[in-house]
Design an enzyme around this catalytic site. Structure first.
Site, PDB file in Angstrom:
ATOM      1  N   CYS A  33      55.753  27.915  34.194  1.00  0.00           N
ATOM      2  CA  CYS A  33      54.675  28.001  33.202  1.00  0.00           C
ATOM      3  C   CYS A  33      55.235  28.631  31.939  1.00  0.00           C
ATOM      4  CB  CYS A  33      53.535  28.852  33.753  1.00  0.00           C
ATOM      5  SG  CYS A  33      52.311  29.258  32.500  1.00  0.00           S
TER       6      CYS A  33
ATOM      7  N   ASP B 143      62.824  17.433  26.157  1.00  0.00           N
ATOM      8  CA  ASP B 143      62.823  17.131  27.588  1.00  0.00           C
ATOM      9  C   ASP B 143      63.005  15.624  27.764  1.00  0.00           C
ATOM     10  OD1 ASP B 143      62.261  17.720  30.438  1.00  0.00           O
ATOM     11  OD2 ASP B 143      60.486  16.494  30.073  1.00  0.00           O
TER      12      ASP B 143
ATOM     13  N   CYS C   4      48.882  25.737  35.186  1.00  0.00           N
ATOM     14  CA  CYS C   4      49.464  26.881  35.887  1.00  0.00           C
ATOM     15  C   CYS C   4      48.489  27.406  36.929  1.00  0.00           C
ATOM     16  CB  CYS C   4      49.815  27.988  34.906  1.00  0.00           C
ATOM     17  SG  CYS C   4      50.520  29.425  35.713  1.00  0.00           S
TER      18      CYS C   4
ATOM     19  N   CYS D 241      47.957  31.471  35.842  1.00  0.00           N
ATOM     20  CA  CYS D 241      47.208  31.913  34.655  1.00  0.00           C
ATOM     21  C   CYS D 241      46.302  30.837  34.074  1.00  0.00           C
ATOM     22  CB  CYS D 241      48.157  32.433  33.579  1.00  0.00           C
ATOM     23  SG  CYS D 241      49.012  31.118  32.674  1.00  0.00           S
TER      24      CYS D 241
ATOM     25  N   GLU E  25      68.474  19.482  28.112  1.00  0.00           N
ATOM     26  CA  GLU E  25      68.928  19.787  29.462  1.00  0.00           C
ATOM     27  C   GLU E  25      70.390  19.404  29.590  1.00  0.00           C
ATOM     28  OE1 GLU E  25      66.159  17.752  32.206  1.00  0.00           O
ATOM     29  OE2 GLU E  25      65.394  16.998  30.320  1.00  0.00           O
TER      30      GLU E  25
ATOM     31  N   CYS F 263      53.142  32.173  31.242  1.00  0.00           N
ATOM     32  CA  CYS F 263      53.307  33.390  32.035  1.00  0.00           C
ATOM     33  C   CYS F 263      54.600  33.421  32.851  1.00  0.00           C
ATOM     34  CB  CYS F 263      52.103  33.593  32.971  1.00  0.00           C
ATOM     35  SG  CYS F 263      52.116  32.486  34.401  1.00  0.00           S
TER      36      CYS F 263
ATOM     37  N   ASP G  17      55.516  17.310  30.067  1.00  0.00           N
ATOM     38  CA  ASP G  17      56.782  17.171  29.333  1.00  0.00           C
ATOM     39  C   ASP G  17      56.880  18.176  28.191  1.00  0.00           C
ATOM     40  OD1 ASP G  17      57.348  15.134  31.036  1.00  0.00           O
ATOM     41  OD2 ASP G  17      56.814  13.529  29.636  1.00  0.00           O
TER      42      ASP G  17
END
Ligand SMILES: [Zn+2]
Length: 418
Positions: free
Chosen positions: A351, A193, A370, A373, A284, A354, A380
């Site tokens: 997340c 990232d 999150c 969850c 990315e 989940c 990052d």
């Protein structure tokens, strides 16, 4: 292909010759551009490179333009070739590039020697008395010029380009060598990232960032650049271009160079760190990221103060992402690996545990919690893990078939010192 860029140390006489030769090249470019533009305006087909080269021979033996013959012919032909390509690219209807422009004095001075046989390099660093000498390079119609060879030159010389930036001359040597096709590797792999708080974070929890010392030095260099630019704009307002204005322009160019060099040095180290420990890296897709950045802007990076604090770093580092990826792709492919680009949308809001997508998952710049969850991670790292997963989904095919990967085509040759 590999490029090696070294600083030249010409004598004042050699400097005059280099300037003059670069002036001839600029003259040829401007004259040919003028000619071709007139033809375009009159609706007459452009002259081909071959025709232009014949014209050049005429000019060089004419009385009016005979001074061109004092300069080496190959760089003059090369500039015609460059112009030819630039014109065709500008006229390309599907993907037109900017129309070539006239060159002004001192602007992008460059001499390209396409024939390696004309260039000689003498690396002997001691004279018969055992004193240290600088290596030297032989340039046509200039002679032996001292050069600071800062690292070993690998491969066979293909061509050389002499350029002047910020008033200093440098030579870039392009070499070529055969490297056996590396074996395809698919492990280990990692998601990366790209950010500003940290330059890069990997899915296995590593961070890549300039050391505090380097970070400080970069900021100082950047500040100095801004300062010098301000001074330049003040001088600009005072009527005609003075000697002081020109001097200040060189100071700005040097400050630019310093920032760029520091950044490139860091990018080289960062890409080597990742490129030599991994085989497949998922990142990315910057093109998509740039397109969607405005839309996701504030939601993704709350903490305004954090943003402002990292302002300088932001401008220094975010400008390096593209170069970082190019360097990384090159370093991976050289060893049989791949760089795979994935759609970055939602990678920082999703997340990893989940799959719940919400901006509220990011209470601040660094934390991920999150709301569905309760999964917690560094923001990052969570994003990098999502990128890795998105990469896997994208390469749902059996890993090990490189044809199936959506790899960054390493088509642009990277000048390691660029
Ligand atoms: Zn969750």
């Amino acid at each position: 292909m590999k490029a090696f860029k070294f600083r030249l140390v010409p004598t004042p006489e050699q400097e005059t010759l280099l300037s003059r030769h670069a002036g001839c090249v600029r003259f040829v470019w401007n004259k040919a551009l003028d000619l071709q533009t007139r033809r375009l305006d009159a609706g007459i087909p452009l002259l081909s490179y071959g025709d232009m080269a014949k014209l050049l021979t005429l000019w060089r033996s004419s009385e009016e333009y005979g001074f061109l013959a004092l300069g080496p012919v190959h760089p003059q032909q090369q500039t015609l070739k460059n112009l030819d390509r630039a014109l065709w690219e500008a006229l390309d209807k599907t993907n037109p590039k900017r129309f070539p422009r006239f060159k002004r004095k001192g602007e992008g001075d460059s001499l390209r020697y396409p024939d390696p046989l004309q260039i000689k390099i003498d690396l002997a660093t001691r004279d018969p008395q055992g004193r240290n000498l600088l290596p030297r390079i032989f340039l046509p119609k200039v002679g032996w010029v001292k050069v600071r060879v800062s690292r070993d030159i690998e491969g066979d010389l293909r061509n050389a380009t002499v350029t002047r930036t910020a008033g200093r001359w440098a030579v870039s040597l392009q070499t070529e060598r055969e490297i056996p096709e590396p074996e395809i590797r698919t492990r280990p792999e990692v998601g990366v990232d790209l950010g500003v708080a940290f330059f890069a974070s990997t899915s296995d929890g590593f961070r890549i960032h300039p050391s505090p010392d380097l970070s400080m030095a970069m900021k100082a260099a950047k500040k100095k650049l801004v300062w010098e630019q301000r001074k330049l704009s003040r001088k600009d307002r005072k009527g005609p271009k003075s000697q002081n204005f020109r001097k200040q322009k060189i100071r700005v160019a040097r400050a630019h160079e310093r920032v760029a060099n520091m950044r490139l040095d860091f990018l080289h180290k960062a890409s080597t760190t990742v490129g030599e420990t991994q085989a497949v890296v998922y990142v990315e897709d910057l093109k998509i990221r740039n397109m969607t950045r405005s839309a996701r802007g504030t939601k993704e990076s709350p903490g305004r103060n954090v943003r402002q604090k990292s302002g300088l770093n932001r401008s220094i580092l975010s400008q390096g992402w593209g170069t970082f990826l190019s360097l990384l792709a090159y370093k991976l492919e050289r060893r049989g690996g791949r760089l795979v680009q994935v759609d970055p949308r939602n990678t920082s809001r999703t997340c990893f545990a989940c799959g719940h997508i919400a901006a509220e998952n990011r209470p601040d710049q660094t934390a991920f919690r999150c709301v569905s969850c309760g999964y917690e991670d560094h923001a990052d790292t969570n994003a990098a893990k999502n990128i890795l997963r998105a990469g896997h989904a994208r390469c749902a095919c059996s890993p090990g078939q490189p044809g199936e990967f959506v790899a960054l085509p390493f088509s642009r040759r990277i000048n390691p010192r660029e």
